[in-house]
Scaffold this active site. Sequence first.
Site, short mmCIF file in Angstrom:
data_model
loop_
_atom_site.label_atom_id
_atom_site.label_comp_id
_atom_site.label_asym_id
_atom_site.label_seq_id
_atom_site.Cartn_x
_atom_site.Cartn_y
_atom_site.Cartn_z
N PHE A 198 0.86 -1.15 0.13
CA PHE A 198 0.38 -0.26 -0.32
C PHE A 198 0.73 1.52 -0.25
O PHE A 198 1.22 1.17 0.78
CB PHE A 198 -0.85 0.10 1.14
CG PHE A 198 -1.61 0.76 1.63
CD1 PHE A 198 -2.98 1.37 0.89
CD2 PHE A 198 -1.72 1.91 2.72
CE1 PHE A 198 -3.29 2.34 1.22
CE2 PHE A 198 -2.37 3.12 3.21
CZ PHE A 198 -3.20 3.80 1.70
N SER A 227 2.84 -7.01 2.31
CA SER A 227 3.03 -5.87 3.30
C SER A 227 0.88 -6.26 2.81
O SER A 227 0.55 -6.88 2.47
CB SER A 227 2.71 -4.75 3.11
OG SER A 227 2.10 -4.33 3.88
N MET A 228 0.87 -5.07 2.04
CA MET A 228 -1.19 -5.66 1.36
C MET A 228 -0.93 -6.45 0.57
O MET A 228 -1.74 -6.98 0.19
CB MET A 228 -1.29 -4.38 0.92
CG MET A 228 -2.82 -3.77 0.63
SD MET A 228 -3.07 -2.23 -0.51
CE MET A 228 -2.07 -2.81 -1.67
N ASP A 288 8.78 -4.68 13.05
CA ASP A 288 8.28 -3.74 11.79
C ASP A 288 7.61 -2.66 12.86
O ASP A 288 6.53 -2.75 13.19
CB ASP A 288 7.31 -5.46 11.31
CG ASP A 288 6.67 -4.73 10.32
OD1 ASP A 288 6.41 -3.04 9.69
OD2 ASP A 288 6.36 -5.33 9.41
N HIS A 299 10.17 -3.02 8.40
CA HIS A 299 8.91 -3.65 7.17
C HIS A 299 9.43 -4.82 6.20
O HIS A 299 8.56 -5.08 5.82
CB HIS A 299 8.10 -2.69 7.43
CG HIS A 299 6.72 -3.07 6.73
ND1 HIS A 299 5.86 -4.42 7.13
CD2 HIS A 299 5.66 -2.53 5.46
CE1 HIS A 299 4.92 -3.96 6.21
NE2 HIS A 299 5.17 -2.62 5.32
#
Length: 259
Positions: A25, A93-94, A194, A224
């Site tokens: 994202f 992530s996303m 993270d 992250h």
Amino acid sequence: MPVLPGAEPYRHEGGEVGVLLCHGFTGSPQSLRPWAEHLAERGLTVSLPLLPGHGTRWQDMQLTGWQDWYAEVDRELRELIARCSTVFVFGLSMGGALTLRLAARHGDAVAGIVLVNPANKLHGAGAHALPVARHFIRSRPGIASDIAKPGVQEVGYDRVPLRAAYSLRNLLRLVDGELPQVTQPLLLLHSPQDHTVPPVDSARILSRVSSTEVKEILLEQSYHVATLDHDAERIFEESHAFVGRFAPDIGKKGSSAGG
């Protein structure tokens, strides 16, 4: 609107084994480009698309939502399935949430999935305020470049558009409900430190998927965006070994393969 330097999509025509990579994202393909190139150099067919509204300016994300982002990776996956004998999906992530939804909906057409710091929920008071705040506040400070390695930057937005963040919230809720439908072999790598997605998200995913072949790896040296961080090479090597376990055709070239 021109694409930011480094944020361009990436594709490589390799052999009969294909990998779709999904970025995060407000991020871009740049965060996964070294991973994609690592796989391409080993003969795999690779697709790393740029999600709609990403890679240009944050205002462009205001016009998009999760349905647009998912439609893009779904289209790319269908092309890989038509082109390759075995297909895997990787996500950061996303992009991990998008990967899980593809796995839940496409079933056996996806041979396995690899997740790096996958998102499962928006945390904090701000997430609860999104349904209202998105009508009055356009954006908040960005979340890009959570990287421990000095001098490394992620090509991503310096602002988070709240309308898009609200759509992300809806996507994560939807995917959480679909996790029991995920049955594929799963490799999950996550960072204890993270600052964007807490480790509890990985724990939640592992507790709800129906996969029986599961491997979890901690990325102790990374934040992250671990694909650009100290543990990047480990991610690349572990994911390639994972593909080798479940893709008998990894060494074979397709009739339409290019360089």
